[in-house]
Design a protein around this motif. Structure first.
Motif, short mmCIF file in Angstrom:
data_model
loop_
_atom_site.label_atom_id
_atom_site.label_comp_id
_atom_site.label_asym_id
_atom_site.label_seq_id
_atom_site.Cartn_x
_atom_site.Cartn_y
_atom_site.Cartn_z
N ARG A 62 51.74 46.12 59.81
CA ARG A 62 50.89 45.12 59.48
C ARG A 62 50.71 45.53 57.88
NH1 ARG A 62 52.62 43.09 63.39
NH2 ARG A 62 51.42 42.02 65.09
N ALA A 63 50.47 44.42 56.96
CA ALA A 63 50.40 44.83 55.51
C ALA A 63 49.58 43.62 55.15
CB ALA A 63 51.69 45.34 54.67
N GLY A 64 48.79 43.69 54.03
CA GLY A 64 48.18 42.74 53.32
C GLY A 64 47.62 42.98 51.91
N GLN A 65 47.17 41.80 51.14
CA GLN A 65 46.88 42.24 50.08
C GLN A 65 45.92 41.18 49.21
OE1 GLN A 65 49.22 41.08 46.57
NE2 GLN A 65 49.14 43.16 45.62
N ALA A 66 44.97 41.51 48.63
CA ALA A 66 43.93 40.48 48.01
C ALA A 66 44.00 40.80 46.29
CB ALA A 66 42.65 40.57 48.56
N VAL A 67 44.04 39.83 45.80
CA VAL A 67 44.31 39.63 44.46
C VAL A 67 43.52 38.76 43.70
CG1 VAL A 67 46.58 38.60 44.15
CG2 VAL A 67 45.77 40.04 42.23
N THR A 68 42.89 38.81 42.42
CA THR A 68 42.31 38.08 41.59
C THR A 68 42.20 38.40 40.13
OG1 THR A 68 40.12 36.55 41.35
CG2 THR A 68 40.04 38.86 41.75
N LEU A 69 42.22 37.42 39.05
CA LEU A 69 42.16 37.64 37.75
C LEU A 69 41.02 36.98 37.20
CD1 LEU A 69 45.48 37.20 38.81
CD2 LEU A 69 45.69 37.62 36.11
N ARG A 70 40.53 37.78 36.14
CA ARG A 70 39.41 37.14 35.50
C ARG A 70 39.86 37.21 33.87
NH1 ARG A 70 38.25 35.53 39.57
NH2 ARG A 70 36.41 35.60 40.76
N GLU A 71 39.09 36.29 33.37
CA GLU A 71 39.40 36.09 31.51
C GLU A 71 38.62 37.39 31.14
OE1 GLU A 71 41.01 34.31 29.72
OE2 GLU A 71 41.51 32.63 31.06
N SER A 72 39.14 37.80 29.96
CA SER A 72 38.51 39.09 29.24
C SER A 72 38.12 38.55 27.68
CB SER A 72 39.38 40.22 29.23
OG SER A 72 38.94 41.25 28.33
N PRO A 73 36.90 37.88 27.47
CA PRO A 73 36.62 37.24 26.25
C PRO A 73 36.57 38.27 25.22
CG PRO A 73 35.18 36.39 27.95
CD PRO A 73 35.78 37.60 28.52
N LYS A 74 36.19 39.30 25.19
CA LYS A 74 36.04 40.51 24.39
C LYS A 74 37.60 40.93 23.83
CE LYS A 74 31.48 42.32 25.65
NZ LYS A 74 30.62 43.26 25.84
N THR A 75 38.31 41.09 24.78
CA THR A 75 39.75 41.75 24.38
C THR A 75 40.92 40.66 24.23
OG1 THR A 75 40.16 41.82 26.58
CG2 THR A 75 39.31 43.78 25.72
N GLY A 76 40.51 39.37 24.67
CA GLY A 76 41.37 38.16 24.50
C GLY A 76 42.43 38.39 25.70
N GLY A 77 42.29 39.05 26.53
CA GLY A 77 43.26 39.13 27.57
C GLY A 77 42.82 38.68 29.13
N LYS A 78 43.28 39.15 29.91
CA LYS A 78 42.90 39.07 31.19
C LYS A 78 43.00 40.20 32.32
CE LYS A 78 45.15 34.28 31.40
NZ LYS A 78 46.05 33.44 32.13
N PHE A 79 41.95 40.49 32.98
CA PHE A 79 41.61 41.57 33.94
C PHE A 79 42.38 41.13 35.27
CE2 PHE A 79 38.44 42.99 31.02
CZ PHE A 79 39.03 44.28 30.59
N LEU A 80 42.95 42.25 35.97
CA LEU A 80 43.44 41.85 37.27
C LEU A 80 42.97 43.05 38.33
CD1 LEU A 80 46.98 41.30 38.68
CD2 LEU A 80 45.85 43.37 39.33
#
Length: 337
Positions: A71-89
């Motif tokens: 059995r295998a599994g994963q959880a993932v989400t992303l958030r905006e990074s206003p200070k850097t102008g990118g996104k965090f994962l």
């Protein structure tokens, strides 16, 4: 005269579970990511070049029924990074091998033990010059076998490009560049992580509801074929007692080249329904039998999604004795892109 045949790399490799597809769409696409995410947050955890184009505010969960009840599994989400102008994962994954039998040196059963591995990942990606993306992620790896444990650190780096029409994308990435932090025992040999250099090209046809892609992987290691030093110009054959197969002539260069390629297609029936089909030549060559090829190397799946919800399912043919099935669910949990 002694003859030597090399079937595996001559150096130990650890944490090979990092090569197992972590989501249904990855599984359907032959175990490698296309050059564009198309709203799938799970792909961003595989290739950091896709972080900038993946949606934020979504939570993705994936479960897999792998070979031999693994059995295998994963959880993932992303958030905006206003200070850097990118996104965090942010991502967390696991693989559970179940309970295994423990034996003494004579082979007598003396109980059972558990075996598990986990990976925690954090990444960042950004878009620049409108058509270019770049990203990187770090992964902490833990492996637990009974009372023994091992830990490692790995890095992923990627860069991508998309044309102005939005139909063609190219992505280059380096996966699992890292090291072992500690081994199971003080005397254990530190192995290499499953390093992989991949180049992917994805294109959506202008007048057809079809997206196709080619992914070249293991670009840092050309020789993937099983080696027979006594006869390098023949395709290797398995030998079964008295039913020996006569080696067949073929082009080793062509076979070697195709072992580095995964062919992908997606049928875009609507904005909410897609079907995937892929072919992995290396997987087929390694897992089929000379007299029964089956469907090893082929994988298929589908995606059903709305603005707030996405469901993916895939089935990949591994061997004649088993297939892998994966489900992924992605839901919007907060406002985001």
């Amino acid at each position: 005269m002694m003859r030597v045949a090399t079937a595996q790399p001559n150096h130990p490799t650890v944490y090979t579970f990092l090569e197992i597809p972590t989501s249904a769409r990855l599984n359907a696409m032959g175990g490698v990511a296309p050059a564009v995410s198309n709203g799938d947050v799970h792909l961003a955890a595989w290739n950091p070049a896709l972080i900038a184009g993946a949606p934020t505010g979504m939570l993705g969960l994936s479960v897999a029924n792998y070979i031999a009840d693994i059995r295998a599994g994963q959880a993932v989400t992303l958030r905006e990074s206003p200070k850097t102008g990118g996104k965090f994962l942010y991502s967390a994954g696991f693989i559970n091998y179940g309970e295994l039998e423990r034996t003494d040196p004579a082979g007598n059963s003396i109980g059972r033990f558990a075996a598990n591995e986990v990976v925690l990942q954090g990444g960042w990606g950004t878009r620049f010059a409108k058509q270019f993306t770049a990203g990187a992620s770090v992964k902490f790896i833990g492996s637990f076998l009974s009372s023994y444990s091992s830990g490692g650190l790995a890095f992923d780096m990627g860069a991508g490009w998309g044309d102005t029409s939005g139909r063609t994308h190219v992505a280059l990435q380096i996966r699992n560049f890292g090291t072992t932090l500690w081994s199971y025992t003080p005397l254990s040999q530190n192995g290499r992580l499953p390093l992989d250099v991949q180049l992917s090209v994805t294109n959506r046809l202008e007048h057809m509801p079809l997206r196709w892609g080619i992914v070249a992987y293991n670009l840092h290691n050309w020789k993937l074929r099983y080696s027979d030093p006594a006869d390098p110009w023949y395709n290797p054959q398995l030998l079964f007692a008295e039913q020996e197969e006569t080696p067949k002539k073929g082009s080793p260069w062509i076979d070697e080249a195709f072992r580095h390629l995964v062919l992908q297609t997606e049928l875009l029936l609507s904005k909410n329904l897609q079907f995937q089909l892929s072919y992995n030549h290396q997987r087929r060559k390694e897992l089929t039998l000379p007299n029964r090829s089956g469907s090893s190397g082929f994988a298929l799946g589908f995606a059903l999604h709305t603005k707030r919800f996405r469901l993916d399912y895939s089935r990949a043919a591994q061997t004649l004795s088993g297939n892998t099935h994966q489900f992924s669910v992605t839901a919007r949990v907060s406002s985001g892109s």
